[in-house]
Enzyme design. Sequence first.
Site, short mmCIF file in Angstrom:
data_model
loop_
_atom_site.label_atom_id
_atom_site.label_comp_id
_atom_site.label_asym_id
_atom_site.label_seq_id
_atom_site.Cartn_x
_atom_site.Cartn_y
_atom_site.Cartn_z
N GLY A 184 28.94 4.21 173.36
CA GLY A 184 28.71 3.43 172.15
C GLY A 184 29.82 2.46 171.81
O GLY A 184 29.84 1.90 170.71
N ARG A 241 28.51 -8.74 163.81
CA ARG A 241 27.45 -9.73 164.01
C ARG A 241 26.66 -9.90 162.71
O ARG A 241 26.49 -8.95 161.95
CB ARG A 241 26.51 -9.30 165.14
CG ARG A 241 27.24 -8.94 166.42
CD ARG A 241 26.32 -8.93 167.61
NE ARG A 241 25.27 -7.92 167.54
CZ ARG A 241 24.45 -7.65 168.56
NH1 ARG A 241 24.56 -8.33 169.69
NH2 ARG A 241 23.53 -6.71 168.45
N ASP A 340 13.73 -6.72 174.77
CA ASP A 340 14.56 -6.17 173.68
C ASP A 340 15.68 -7.13 173.29
O ASP A 340 16.37 -6.91 172.29
CB ASP A 340 15.14 -4.80 174.06
CG ASP A 340 15.97 -4.85 175.33
OD1 ASP A 340 15.41 -5.18 176.40
OD2 ASP A 340 17.18 -4.56 175.27
N ASP A 350 22.28 -11.03 171.47
CA ASP A 350 22.83 -10.14 172.52
C ASP A 350 23.49 -10.92 173.65
O ASP A 350 22.92 -11.09 174.73
CB ASP A 350 21.73 -9.22 173.08
CG ASP A 350 21.30 -8.18 172.07
OD1 ASP A 350 22.03 -7.97 171.09
OD2 ASP A 350 20.22 -7.57 172.24
#
Length: 588
Positions: A184, A241, A340, A350
């Site tokens: 993560g 972000r 995605d 992304d």
Amino acid sequence: MESATSSVDAVTADFKNQSLSAEGNGAGKTGGLRLEDLNWDNSFVKILPGDPRSDPLPRQLGVFYFAFEAFQVYHACYTKVSPSAEVENPQLVAWSESVARLLDLELEEFERPDFPLYFSGASLMAGSVPYAQNYGGHQFGSWAGQLGDGRAITLGEVLNSKSERWELQLKGAGKTPYSRFADGLAVLRSSVREFLCSEAMHHLGIPTTRALSLVTTGKFVTRDMFYDGNPKDEPGAIVCRVAPSFLRFGSYQLHASRGKEDLEIVRALADYAIKHNFPHIENMTQSESLSFTTGEDEDSVVDLTANKYAAWAVEISERSASLFARWQGVGFTHGVLNTDNMSILGLTIDYGPFGFLDAFDPSFTPNTTDLPGRRYCFANQPDVGLWNIAQFGAALSAAGLINEKEANYAMERYGTKFMDEYQAIMTRKLGIPKYNKQLIGKLLNNMAVDKVDYTNFFRTLSNLKADPNLPEDELLVPLKSVLLDIGKERKEAWTTWVQSYIQELAASGISDEERKVQMNSVNPKYILRNYLCQTAIDAAEVGDYSEVRRLLKLVERPYDEQPGMEKYARLPPAWAYRPGVCMLSCSS
């Protein structure tokens, strides 16, 4: 479907240091807000169904713990989970003043000693309700099932003084239920790239998620960058972000794929998005007459005012087409166009192994894992966009939100919108009065043959004079800095093209000076080349953040000459072609 595919195929063929205010209390000296005064709304977790558990652990299902199904979170759009990345004296590397203004945030807040703690996730701001989103997606053309935010944790949504909604998300903030076997976390290398490119794309005029801040964690993260069995420790970092929403195509696909009661989640997610991000669709009336014919019989009429979900799907399709056209115009290759990674808002999202074209190569891909088939190469991006739209439409159809005719119309609109936008962009880049397919096709072919730098060529092209009487041996003089090492045969090819180009320019009736200004307003002088990123990364990894900040200032004005910064427009040096600079993997 056929018209959309053929129109996109046509184009695919043509390709093959910052200052801060003084300290203050309460509201800032420029009237901005302190962190404590941000107006948190958190509608996503209030309205939509969530995971009953609020921990980052994988969901264990008996003896099948290590099986794919063990990691599933069912009947939920999100899991409430707090940032958990370990930090030790986190440092603020860089920040975006323009993004701070979107949030009405006082610029002096960046000077707060606790700012890095809040934006590394070590401390939570009052009002924040952090969560990780649940979604699925197609990866390299194959359904991958549940994916989700494996290392991105949304802090919540902030409403500014204009009632604009901005979602704040920390990327690299620790494990979530969607991390599977990953940690993560994120490293400084990839975080510098995402921070800078988010802002660079915005200032190029391309829709994108934004980046408020970049913070180091003070801890190291182990990464095998090339998946070659040689991992190394890299500095950890976290990017904040910012976007109106981080909903993706995969947010809808996952629930549609599960059927039954989850189909209602698809509808709930669509209603949520329309209400909060597409309110004009909610307010449509029959009087707007948004009916379109897709064939010759009566059943071929698509009435968008009769079905808000169809109107919504069409707008998402058109926004996506417009985004892809702008990418092609500026020479940007995303690298991982899985569903995605497709924003329902038509935003670039992304930033992984992205890259801007240096030498024009339609088959360029910045992603090492994409090299075998080059599915996501520069030239293929428009086609991939259409394929992704088809998958999104299929998800909405499965949920009964749109029918087959409406899904096909959304794809048709993608092809039409892409062609309209792309042709307009290329026409402006060349400064010609109208689109000339043959002229532009021949130009791109010449550029590919001679490996001409994409950005520098179009910027330099504005130096040509629209004088049909110029001697033949003088025609290429204004382009000598970009037409390098070409022999006699290639000079002849370029001379022929320039002659045709000048004829087009002469017919426009626009002065050379006026045309140069217009062309320079759409052809950037500066782009975020990979080698520039790498230079900034190398310095940042030893604690020098000045180059990251300098690059941020540079890309905030990509169309300006910026005297004294000319070196940043140079071609990549030889070292830039070593592995890990211009070709990147997804390990970040």
